[in-house]
Design a protein around this motif. Sequence first.
Motif, short mmCIF file in Angstrom:
data_model
loop_
_atom_site.label_atom_id
_atom_site.label_comp_id
_atom_site.label_asym_id
_atom_site.label_seq_id
_atom_site.Cartn_x
_atom_site.Cartn_y
_atom_site.Cartn_z
N PRO A 1 2.06 40.38 -91.88
CA PRO A 1 2.30 38.99 -91.50
C PRO A 1 3.28 38.31 -92.46
O PRO A 1 3.18 38.45 -93.67
CB PRO A 1 0.91 38.36 -91.57
N ASP B 1 6.17 35.47 -88.26
CA ASP B 1 5.02 35.07 -87.44
C ASP B 1 4.95 33.55 -87.31
O ASP B 1 4.58 33.04 -86.26
CB ASP B 1 3.73 35.60 -88.07
N LYS C 1 6.70 28.77 -82.46
CA LYS C 1 6.46 29.48 -83.72
C LYS C 1 6.66 28.59 -84.93
O LYS C 1 6.41 29.02 -86.06
CB LYS C 1 7.40 30.68 -83.83
#
Length: 240
Positions: free
Chosen positions: A134, A183, A206
């Motif tokens: 991530p 992410d 996002k």
Amino acid sequence: MLDFQSQVNLRPRVLVLAPRFPYPIIGGDRLRLHNLCVSLSERYSLTLLSLSGDTGEAAEVPPHVFDRIETVRLPRWQSRLNCLLALPTRIPLQLAYFWNNEFADKVAELAPEHDAILCHLVRSAEYALPYDIPKVLEMTDAISLNYKRVRETGSPTRLRKLIYSLEQSRLEAYERQIVDQFDTAVLVSHADRSFLFGDDPDRLGKVIVCSNGVDTSRLPYQFAEHPEDRIAFVGNMTTL
């Protein structure tokens, strides 16, 4: 009972990449990163990996924020050479100035030991791209919007205005597409978010807005009337 080190080892580990050493806290970008990491340190074990300038960094780091700190020296001559080499390309000078192969090697060494990467500013974004964990990009500002304003309002020097005009288009394109590789991305205001992603619903989804604020428990506001109106400017006096 677990000792402190055992508790640290049980927490998820986040690698924080910073293009400049955040201490001493002498600017808004450093203050924002520090406060963000203070909050994160309550739940995560943080490793700070930062570039540092020619003279190194001797500032005292507040305790209990980072469990590990690593720095890599980036000489100014190398940054300037990077920018010269980037001029004929489409690489934003912001990225070129802060590129360092030794830093990239250090990220490669540390990333496998961590559960996530937090990049401070787009200047450090490229270092995180090879790793399948991530990734969060703390953009703070849409830097290309700042450059656009300089182009439209003028600049103290013709050379600086020329550089800003060259950099603005490169950086705007980069800031828009780089979020695809992360992410989550974070901006400080809705104006920055709208400028970059206002017509792009996928990217808007996002990008979150996390505004700056004041800890009123530490800095309580006390209103006092004055016989005359006063205006106070709080900010970086070198900012255009």
